[in-house]
Design a protein around this motif. Structure first.
Motif, short mmCIF file in Angstrom:
data_model
loop_
_atom_site.label_atom_id
_atom_site.label_comp_id
_atom_site.label_asym_id
_atom_site.label_seq_id
_atom_site.Cartn_x
_atom_site.Cartn_y
_atom_site.Cartn_z
N ARG A 142 44.61 24.99 44.08
CA ARG A 142 44.02 26.12 43.70
C ARG A 142 44.42 27.60 44.16
NH1 ARG A 142 38.43 25.95 45.06
NH2 ARG A 142 38.63 23.64 45.11
N ARG A 143 44.20 28.46 43.33
CA ARG A 143 44.80 29.86 43.74
C ARG A 143 43.59 30.80 43.73
NH1 ARG A 143 50.28 29.12 41.74
NH2 ARG A 143 50.70 27.25 42.98
N VAL A 144 43.43 31.55 44.81
CA VAL A 144 42.38 32.71 45.16
C VAL A 144 43.03 33.95 44.40
CG1 VAL A 144 40.96 33.93 46.54
CG2 VAL A 144 41.41 31.43 46.86
N LEU A 145 42.59 34.62 43.56
CA LEU A 145 43.07 35.72 43.13
C LEU A 145 41.68 36.82 43.13
CD1 LEU A 145 44.79 34.49 39.81
CD2 LEU A 145 45.77 35.09 42.12
N THR A 146 41.94 38.03 42.96
CA THR A 146 40.90 39.00 42.82
C THR A 146 41.11 39.77 41.30
OG1 THR A 146 42.54 40.67 43.90
CG2 THR A 146 40.79 39.50 45.27
N ASP A 147 39.79 40.01 40.85
CA ASP A 147 39.92 40.73 39.64
C ASP A 147 40.29 42.03 39.66
OD1 ASP A 147 37.51 42.13 40.07
OD2 ASP A 147 36.24 40.49 39.15
N PRO A 148 40.27 43.20 38.80
CA PRO A 148 40.58 44.43 38.99
C PRO A 148 39.38 45.48 39.67
CG PRO A 148 41.32 43.85 36.82
CD PRO A 148 40.35 42.67 37.44
N ALA A 149 38.08 44.66 39.80
CA ALA A 149 37.09 45.50 40.74
C ALA A 149 37.17 44.88 42.17
CB ALA A 149 35.83 45.16 40.01
N GLY A 150 38.14 44.02 42.54
CA GLY A 150 38.19 43.28 43.90
C GLY A 150 37.49 42.01 44.06
N HIS A 151 36.69 41.53 42.99
CA HIS A 151 35.67 40.06 43.29
C HIS A 151 36.78 39.07 43.26
CE1 HIS A 151 33.15 42.88 40.90
NE2 HIS A 151 32.28 42.22 41.75
N PRO A 152 36.81 38.22 44.29
CA PRO A 152 37.75 36.89 44.42
C PRO A 152 37.14 36.10 43.25
CG PRO A 152 36.28 36.95 46.28
CD PRO A 152 36.10 38.37 45.49
N PHE A 153 38.03 35.38 42.89
CA PHE A 153 37.92 34.16 41.70
C PHE A 153 39.02 33.00 41.97
CE2 PHE A 153 40.41 36.84 39.24
CZ PHE A 153 41.43 36.14 38.58
N CYS A 154 38.86 31.92 41.83
CA CYS A 154 39.75 30.74 41.67
C CYS A 154 40.37 30.36 40.59
CB CYS A 154 39.43 29.74 42.60
SG CYS A 154 39.13 30.30 44.46
N VAL A 155 41.48 30.03 40.31
CA VAL A 155 41.99 29.28 39.20
C VAL A 155 42.27 27.64 39.95
CG1 VAL A 155 42.70 30.85 37.59
CG2 VAL A 155 44.25 30.21 39.48
N ILE A 156 41.81 26.71 39.33
CA ILE A 156 41.67 25.36 39.92
C ILE A 156 42.64 24.43 38.89
CG2 ILE A 156 40.29 23.48 40.72
CD1 ILE A 156 38.32 25.47 41.40
N ARG A 157 43.40 23.85 39.53
CA ARG A 157 44.11 22.63 38.54
C ARG A 157 43.06 21.68 37.95
NH1 ARG A 157 47.98 19.79 41.58
NH2 ARG A 157 49.00 21.87 41.64
N SER A 158 43.00 21.61 36.43
CA SER A 158 42.20 20.49 35.91
C SER A 158 42.49 19.30 36.30
CB SER A 158 41.90 21.10 34.72
OG SER A 158 43.08 20.74 34.17
#
Length: 122
Positions: A106-122
């Motif tokens: 998984r990778r933790v990223l942040t959107d342009p407003a700063g909210h963290p979100f994850c992309v997770i390998r399916s």
């Protein structure tokens, strides 16, 4: 017996709803909600779930992984290729915090407003 409820929307606070909706639209391909405007924008999933973005004056972006300003929300998205998804999301304006737990799955990223979100390998 539990009440029968269906989740219909998730809404994120942000300083610029149309800009944040555009980021997630480009990232996901979801359709814009027809009643989006400057104070509230939304995207609609095929299953009817709406991801909303509402204007909040003086919005403070979350700080991740510290909680000096709490996360406020956290979305997870499954992807086939983590490296490809990360590269594309960074092109679209996402940020990548230094702290990356379990970066192989998984990778933790942040959107342009700063909210963290994850992309997770399916």
């Amino acid at each position: 017996m539990p009440l029968q409820m269906k989740l219909s929307a998730i809404t994120l606070d942000c300083p610029d709803p149309p800009a944040l909706a555009a980021f997630y639209q480009q990232a996901t391909g979801l359709a814009p909600h027809p009643r989006s405007d400057a104070d509230f924008a939304a995207l609609t999933c095929e299953n009817g779930l709406t991801i909303g973005f509402q204007r909040v004056d003086d919005h403070q972006a979350p700080h991740w992984p510290t909680q000096t300003v709490p996360q406020q929300s956290h979305l997870d998205f499954t992807v086939d290729d983590l490296d490809e998804a990360e590269a594309r999301l960074l092109e679209l304006g996402a940020g990548k915090p230094d702290h990356q737990p379990n970066e192989d799955s998984r990778r933790v990223l942040t959107d342009p407003a700063g909210h963290p979100f994850c992309v997770i390998r399916s």
